[in-house]
Design a protein around this motif. Structure first.
Motif: not given
Length: 305
Positions: A72-79, A102-110, A121-132
């Motif tokens: 979450p810290v990385i997502c927040f900093i990139c945003a 802007f393109l570089c930072v938005s790519s790094f937020s992945v 370590d949750s299958r639902y969280g992992f599937l959601g992350a893969m979709r995102a």
């Protein structure tokens, strides 16, 4: 100092943007939004912030604690670090390659999204992350080709040059604007492309195992990206009349608010797409179409001499 002021103002505006979305969806669905805290629910962001930041930090049993906090810290900093390119007249620095940053930072937020979905370590969280991640990577290519079309008219990568441009790209790029709107909705995981939240699992996607501070950072990052995309849209396509002075600042703010509320309106009235159709739409329809528009703009507006 001005960058700190911009970041703080964006934090406050994003907090109230969440309440605006809840109230707007209530109006669209003929129901009441938040209306208990303060006058008409206007103090709801303060109550939500106090509640989330005072909750106990709970870690899932088999999670990786360091990555669980770091995601979450990385997502927040990139945003929020990307707001350094905000085209303000009071900005002490001007990033000449702002759009490339802007393109570089938005790519790094992945990487932050992947870390959030994998560390819990949750299958639902992992599937959601893969979709995102798959959705973000696919639409990053499409976003770049759409972004370069209006930049051909300005011949600059600076947001300040785009804001002070005397010609608005919307006059010649209505089709590109339509593609761009589709792209920013998919890039920010907004309806009708919010496949991070699975219908069958009924969970909140990659942030399902997060609560308290972690959930607050992820929510602030998501809505900050939406606000930033609204600002980019106003600068790229509606730069006409964005002159220096009070009138230009008011129009600039109006574009940001109008486009941000447009995202709320889309969520309230457009049904959810299907994931395989979204990926097929990107690679088979939108990307070839945007490449054709990029070739057209390059041939018409670039002087190769």
């Amino acid at each position: 100092m001005s960058m700190i002021v911009v970041s703080v103002l964006m934090l406050v505006s994003v907090a109230f943007y969440i309440v605006t979305e809840r109230k707007g969806l209530g109006m669209l669905q003929l129901r009441q939004g938040p209306n208990k805290v303060g006058f008409k629910g206007l103090v709801q962001p303060v109550a939500d912030g106090v509640k989330l930041f005072t909750k106990e930090m709970i870690f899932p049993f088999s999670s990786i604690k360091l990555l669980y906090i770091l995601g979450p810290v990385i997502c927040f900093i990139c945003a929020y670090i990307i707001w350094v390119i905000f085209p303000s007249v009071f900005s002490p620095i001007e990033v000449s390659l702002g759009f490339l940053l802007f393109l570089c930072v938005s790519s790094f937020s992945v990487y932050g999204v992947f870390m959030v979905g994998w560390s819990c370590d949750s299958r639902y969280g992992f599937l959601g992350a893969m979709r995102a991640i798959a959705q973000s990577i696919s639409y990053e290519v499409f976003l770049s080709t759409c972004l370069f079309c209006p930049l051909m008219l300005v011949s600059s990568y600076s947001l300040m040059d785009c804001r002070w441009s005397e010609f608005s790209s919307v006059f010649l790029g209505q089709e590109v604007l339509t593609l761009w709107v589709i792209c920013i909705l998919a890039e920010t995981n907004r309806a009708p492309f919010d496949f991070v939240e699975g219908e069958s699992e009924l969970v909140a996607g990659y942030m399902v195992e997060f609560g308290g501070v972690g959930f607050a950072l992820l929510a602030l990052a998501e809505y900050s990206n939406m606000t930033f995309m609204s600002m980019i849209t106003g600068v790229l396509f509606f730069s006409f009349y964005l002159s220096e002075g009070i009138l230009g600042s008011v129009l600039f703010s109006f574009y940001m608010v109008a486009i941000s509320y447009f995202m709320v309106w889309v969520r309230g009235v457009v049904p959810r797409f299907r994931y395989d159709l979204l990926m097929s739409l990107c690679w088979k329809v939108l990307l070839p179409l945007s490449i054709c528009f990029l070739a057209l703009f390059t041939g018409l507006f670039v002087d190769f001499d």
